[in-house]
Scaffold this active site. Structure first.
Site, PDB file in Angstrom:
ATOM      1  N   GLY A  50      21.845  -1.837  11.130  1.00 25.33           N
ATOM      2  CA  GLY A  50      20.991  -2.359  12.276  1.00 25.33           C
ATOM      3  C   GLY A  50      19.591  -2.711  11.825  1.00 25.33           C
ATOM      4  O   GLY A  50      19.198  -2.242  10.744  1.00 25.33           O
ATOM      5  N   ARG A  96      13.339  -7.042   5.669  1.00 25.47           N
ATOM      6  CA  ARG A  96      14.946  -7.791   6.258  1.00 25.47           C
ATOM      7  C   ARG A  96      15.886  -6.656   6.302  1.00 25.47           C
ATOM      8  O   ARG A  96      15.824  -5.486   5.979  1.00 25.47           O
ATOM      9  CB  ARG A  96      15.266  -8.467   4.851  1.00 25.47           C
ATOM     10  CG  ARG A  96      14.561  -9.572   4.313  1.00 25.47           C
ATOM     11  CD  ARG A  96      14.953 -10.289   3.429  1.00 25.47           C
ATOM     12  NE  ARG A  96      14.207 -11.452   2.716  1.00 25.47           N
ATOM     13  CZ  ARG A  96      14.587 -12.906   3.208  1.00 25.47           C
ATOM     14  NH1 ARG A  96      15.381 -12.819   3.984  1.00 25.47           N
ATOM     15  NH2 ARG A  96      13.806 -13.679   2.537  1.00 25.47           N
ATOM     16  N   SER A 139       0.911  -1.138   0.028  1.00 24.79           N
ATOM     17  CA  SER A 139       0.105   0.067  -0.024  1.00 24.79           C
ATOM     18  C   SER A 139       0.970   1.379   0.041  1.00 24.79           C
ATOM     19  O   SER A 139       0.457   2.231  -0.732  1.00 24.79           O
ATOM     20  CB  SER A 139      -0.924   0.070   1.089  1.00 24.79           C
ATOM     21  OG  SER A 139      -0.239   0.252   2.445  1.00 24.79           O
ATOM     22  N   HIS A 190       8.761   2.612   9.354  1.00 26.37           N
ATOM     23  CA  HIS A 190       8.365   1.614  10.307  1.00 26.37           C
ATOM     24  C   HIS A 190       7.291   1.945  11.207  1.00 26.37           C
ATOM     25  O   HIS A 190       7.060   3.155  11.413  1.00 26.37           O
ATOM     26  CB  HIS A 190       9.782   1.500  11.226  1.00 26.37           C
ATOM     27  CG  HIS A 190       9.542   0.276  12.118  1.00 26.37           C
ATOM     28  ND1 HIS A 190       9.678  -0.865  12.001  1.00 26.37           N
ATOM     29  CD2 HIS A 190       9.157   0.484  13.677  1.00 26.37           C
ATOM     30  CE1 HIS A 190       9.410  -1.622  13.169  1.00 26.37           C
ATOM     31  NE2 HIS A 190       9.047  -0.881  14.003  1.00 26.37           N
TER      32      HIS A 190
HETATM   33  C1  GRF Z   1       4.057  -0.807   6.858  1.00 29.73           C
HETATM   34  O1  GRF Z   1       3.351  -0.821   7.793  1.00 29.73           O
HETATM   35  C2  GRF Z   1       5.700  -0.354   6.862  1.00 29.73           C
HETATM   36  O2  GRF Z   1       5.615   0.553   7.783  1.00 29.73           O
HETATM   37  C3  GRF Z   1       6.230  -1.555   7.327  1.00 29.73           C
HETATM   38  O3  GRF Z   1       5.743  -2.473   6.669  1.00 29.73           O
HETATM   39  C4  GRF Z   1       4.295  -2.329   6.271  1.00 29.73           C
HETATM   40  C5  GRF Z   1       4.005  -2.397   4.984  1.00 29.73           C
HETATM   41  O4  GRF Z   1       2.779  -2.131   4.436  1.00 29.73           O
HETATM   42  N1  GRF Z   1       7.801  -1.536   7.200  1.00 29.73           N
HETATM   43  P1  GRF Z   1       2.421  -2.153   3.024  1.00 29.73           P
HETATM   44  O5  GRF Z   1       2.853  -3.410   2.128  1.00 29.73           O
HETATM   45  O6  GRF Z   1       2.893  -0.924   2.297  1.00 29.73           O
HETATM   46  O7  GRF Z   1       0.836  -1.889   2.878  1.00 29.73           O
END
Ligand code: GRF
Length: 212
Positions: free
Chosen positions: A158, A106, A27, A124
């Site tokens: 990290g 990853r 998304s 994140h």
């Molecule tokens: C999001 O919540 C992002 O913060 C995390 O993984 C999720 C990916 O969601 N790293 P999408 O595939 O973009 O809907």
């Protein structure tokens, strides 16, 4: 391995070329592409997708939209180092200035990180340093906090530890399920990520007009 060259690199000097790395539903990838097409990334243009899950939602959407992509599992190429070496080759061919990790689940190794250090960001779903790693919304619910959020940060070696560029808080309500909280977090992500990408593109526009 799947490579789609639907949109061949055609660099114009005032564009910041962006690659998105994603392994999930995509998304954020989709939202970033839509912002890019609407001219909302301050000269940034999403030109390709790279994925370690060849059939993920992000990859299927890229195909539907005719967006160039490179996809392979780590296993099919013999592990992370070989995968990253080939991904770097593709990203160089695409003359990528900025890499956005949006659901690429990853830790990035040195082969991929070093060429783009300072030009690779991750989104994140928490207020880092709280709840790093996988399943951050579930971690927030389990911890019983009343507030979590979204962080966009530079990638380092990290796990979710690089310098923070921007954060937004998201309330957690007692009635929340994982579904409702995740939806609220996504809504904030879809505003924050293009805003940060646009700011970086504006900053880079005059300084990274040469391919790496
Ligand atoms: C999001 O919540 C992002 O913060 C995390 O993984 C999720 C990916 O969601 N790293 P999408 O595939 O973009 O809907």
């Amino acid at each position: 391995m799947t490579t789609s060259t639907a949109s061949a690199p055609a660099r114009s000097d005032d564009r910041v070329r962006i690659a998105v790395l994603a392994s999930g539903t995509g998304s954020n990838f989709r939202n970033l592409v839509e912002c890019s097409r609407a001219g909302g990334l301050a000269g940034g243009e999403v030109v390709c997708l790279v994925s370690d899950r060849p059939d993920c939602g992000a990859a299927r959407w890229a195909d539907d939209q005719g967006i160039a992509s490179w996809r392979a599992t780590h296993k099919s190429l013999g592990g992370r180092d070989a995968w990253e070496a080939q991904a770097v080759g593709y990203l160089r061919e695409q003359r990528i200035d900025l890499i956005v990790l949006a659901g690429y689940m990853r830790v990035v190794g040195a082969a991929l990180l070093l060429p783009w250090e300072g030009r690779m960001i991750n989104i994140h779903p928490s207020l880092l340093p709280a709840f790093p790693g996988l399943h951050a919304p579930a971690q927030a619910l389990a911890a019983g906090v009343s507030e979590t959020g979204v962080t966009v940060h530079f990638v380092d070696s990290g796990m979710d530890t690089g310098p923070i560029l921007a954060q937004r808080s998201v309330p957690v309500f007692p009635s929340d399920s994982l579904t409702t909280l995740t939806a609220r977090i996504h809504e904030v992500e879809h505003a924050l990520l293009p805003s940060v990408v646009g700011q970086l593109c504006a900053r880079y526009q005059h300084s990274v007009n040469e391919s790496i």
